[in-house]
Design an enzyme around this catalytic site. Structure first.
Site, PDB file in Angstrom:
ATOM      1  N   LEU A   1       0.864  -1.169   0.000  1.00 20.88           N
ATOM      2  CA  LEU A   1       0.000   0.000   0.000  1.00 20.88           C
ATOM      3  C   LEU A   1       0.906   1.226   0.000  1.00 20.88           C
ATOM      4  O   LEU A   1       1.995   1.198   0.580  1.00 20.88           O
ATOM      5  CB  LEU A   1      -0.905   0.033   1.240  1.00 20.88           C
ATOM      6  CG  LEU A   1      -1.956  -1.080   1.384  1.00 20.88           C
ATOM      7  CD1 LEU A   1      -2.674  -0.952   2.721  1.00 20.88           C
ATOM      8  CD2 LEU A   1      -2.965  -1.028   0.244  1.00 20.88           C
ATOM      9  N   ASP A   2       0.468   2.305  -0.632  1.00 24.97           N
ATOM     10  CA  ASP A   2       1.241   3.538  -0.617  1.00 24.97           C
ATOM     11  C   ASP A   2       1.428   4.035   0.820  1.00 24.97           C
ATOM     12  O   ASP A   2       0.609   3.736   1.708  1.00 24.97           O
ATOM     13  CB  ASP A   2       0.535   4.626  -1.418  1.00 24.97           C
ATOM     14  CG  ASP A   2       0.489   4.326  -2.906  1.00 24.97           C
ATOM     15  OD1 ASP A   2       1.259   3.463  -3.355  1.00 24.97           O
ATOM     16  OD2 ASP A   2      -0.326   4.961  -3.611  1.00 24.97           O
ATOM     17  N   ARG A   3       2.474   4.827   1.018  1.00 24.86           N
ATOM     18  CA  ARG A   3       2.760   5.370   2.345  1.00 24.86           C
ATOM     19  C   ARG A   3       1.527   6.025   2.976  1.00 24.86           C
ATOM     20  O   ARG A   3       1.239   5.834   4.163  1.00 24.86           O
ATOM     21  CB  ARG A   3       3.888   6.410   2.246  1.00 24.86           C
ATOM     22  CG  ARG A   3       4.217   7.094   3.574  1.00 24.86           C
ATOM     23  CD  ARG A   3       5.045   8.347   3.349  1.00 24.86           C
ATOM     24  NE  ARG A   3       6.365   8.026   2.869  1.00 24.86           N
ATOM     25  CZ  ARG A   3       7.417   7.786   3.657  1.00 24.86           C
ATOM     26  NH1 ARG A   3       7.271   7.850   4.969  1.00 24.86           N
ATOM     27  NH2 ARG A   3       8.589   7.510   3.131  1.00 24.86           N
TER      28      ARG A   3
ATOM     29  N   THR B   1      -1.671   5.625   2.177  1.00 22.76           N
ATOM     30  CA  THR B   1      -2.903   4.837   2.110  1.00 22.76           C
ATOM     31  C   THR B   1      -2.964   3.961   3.349  1.00 22.76           C
ATOM     32  O   THR B   1      -1.985   3.303   3.696  1.00 22.76           O
ATOM     33  CB  THR B   1      -2.937   3.953   0.847  1.00 22.76           C
ATOM     34  OG1 THR B   1      -2.887   4.777  -0.308  1.00 22.76           O
ATOM     35  CG2 THR B   1      -4.204   3.113   0.807  1.00 22.76           C
TER      36      THR B   1
ATOM     37  N   ARG C   1      -5.147   6.080  -7.663  1.00 18.79           N
ATOM     38  CA  ARG C   1      -4.915   7.527  -7.668  1.00 18.79           C
ATOM     39  C   ARG C   1      -4.783   8.064  -9.093  1.00 18.79           C
ATOM     40  O   ARG C   1      -5.403   9.071  -9.450  1.00 18.79           O
ATOM     41  CB  ARG C   1      -3.654   7.840  -6.858  1.00 18.79           C
ATOM     42  CG  ARG C   1      -3.773   7.453  -5.387  1.00 18.79           C
ATOM     43  CD  ARG C   1      -2.408   7.404  -4.717  1.00 18.79           C
ATOM     44  NE  ARG C   1      -1.756   8.715  -4.732  1.00 18.79           N
ATOM     45  CZ  ARG C   1      -0.496   8.902  -4.356  1.00 18.79           C
ATOM     46  NH1 ARG C   1       0.240   7.871  -3.964  1.00 18.79           N
ATOM     47  NH2 ARG C   1       0.024  10.110  -4.376  1.00 18.79           N
TER      48      ARG C   1
END
Length: 308
Positions: A145-147, A149, A248
């Site tokens: 997961l993105d930082r 998110t 995104r």
């Protein structure tokens, strides 16, 4: 002399591959040389590089300490927080709720407090994993997961679970659902977006209707508008493909960027918080083929509540 005892998570791999992980300072030619000259033995015997290591094999390495000593990076996890928000755990897997602002893996910032290191610290503290015994395998999260998110993410505790989970993600038998807020009212309110994704840099991607080069990949994003108010839509996303920044970038491509998004839009709304509103809120194990030791997870759903 350094001694390795083959544990459950190390068995079944070729001897040279095990040694490359156990002794990262040695290259392939050195490993071959030391096996041939008996400076590395298995159960007191000379073995070929193709030998498949077995449970309880004893590997003796007759080399100096500079080659065999543990790399300090192997204990970086002890500098991470011993803290995981665990939604589900059994002997094979952990499903954790990742907080905003924490990377899953190292992002070259040299900050040891990654989610993966928190996982290792947690399991080490519970005495379920020991880096000195598990030479070639470490528990880890099997997707990212993105930082910024937050939400559900799956980790494998053993090598067989890691193999199965990775395969099931690849064959889309583990379904991941997200909740996000976007600008505007999406029309139609439910649909499937199919376009092309191309990585421009390590941390930026672009979406196009047609592939722009040989590295462009198809992406599929299902969406469903749950409600909207004041030109903001609350949307459920079912991620079919799982590319970097897919949600995104894809939603921005259709002119409905995430609220709080900064990388893929120039829209500024200071009232909507520092981070993009994107939550991995549900995981469904929808196995269509045998899942081996994880078959008991078939048709199970795990979710977390979210606040609008």
């Amino acid at each position: 002399m350094k001694i390795f005892i083959i544990e459950e998570n190390d068995k079944g791999q070729r001897l040279d591959r095990f040694l490359k992980k156990a002794l990262p300072k040695l290259n392939s030619s050195s490993i071959y040389k030391y096996l041939r000259t008996k400076k590395i033995k298995v159960n007191k015997q000379k073995k070929d590089i193709n030998y498949k290591v077995e449970l309880n094999d004893k590997i003796e390495v007759y080399l100096n300490d500079e080659v065999t000593q543990n790399d300090i990076s192997k204990t970086d996890f002890l500098h991470a927080k011993n803290s995981l928000d665990i939604v589900y755990e059994d002997k094979n897997i952990i499903i954790a709720n990742k907080p905003i602002g924490v990377t899953v893996q190292d992002d070259n910032s040299k900050n040891p407090d990654t989610l993966n290191n928190r996982l290792l610290h947690y399991l080490y503290f519970k005495k379920e994993w020991d880096y000195e015994k598990e030479t070639s395998f470490s528990p880890s999260f099997v997707h990212r997961l993105d930082r910024n998110t937050k939400g559900l993410i799956i980790a494998a505790k053993n090598v067989e679970s890691s193999r199965i989970l990775s395969e099931k993600i690849k064959t889309r038998e583990i379904e991941k659902y997200y909740i996000c807020k976007v600008y505007g009212i999406i029309d139609p309110k439910e649909g499937v977006l199919q376009d092309y994704w191309t990585k421009k840099t390590d941390n930026f991607v672009t979406i196009t209707k047609k592939p722009i080069n040989e590295y462009s990949k198809n992406i599929i994003t299902k969406y469903k508008v749950l409600k909207h108010r004041n030109n903001i839509s609350l949307v459920e996303i079912h991620l079919i493909t799982g590319r970097t920044h897919q949600i995104r970038a894809h939603l921005n491509f259709i002119n409905h960027p995430l609220v709080g998004e900064k990388k893929y839009t120039n829209i500024i709304n200071e009232d909507k918080g520092k981070f993009q509103f994107l939550i991995s809120y549900k995981i469904f194990f929808n196995f269509k083929t045998n899942a081996g030791i994880l078959q008991y997870l078939e048709k199970k759903t795990f979710s977390i509540p979210f606040s609008e």
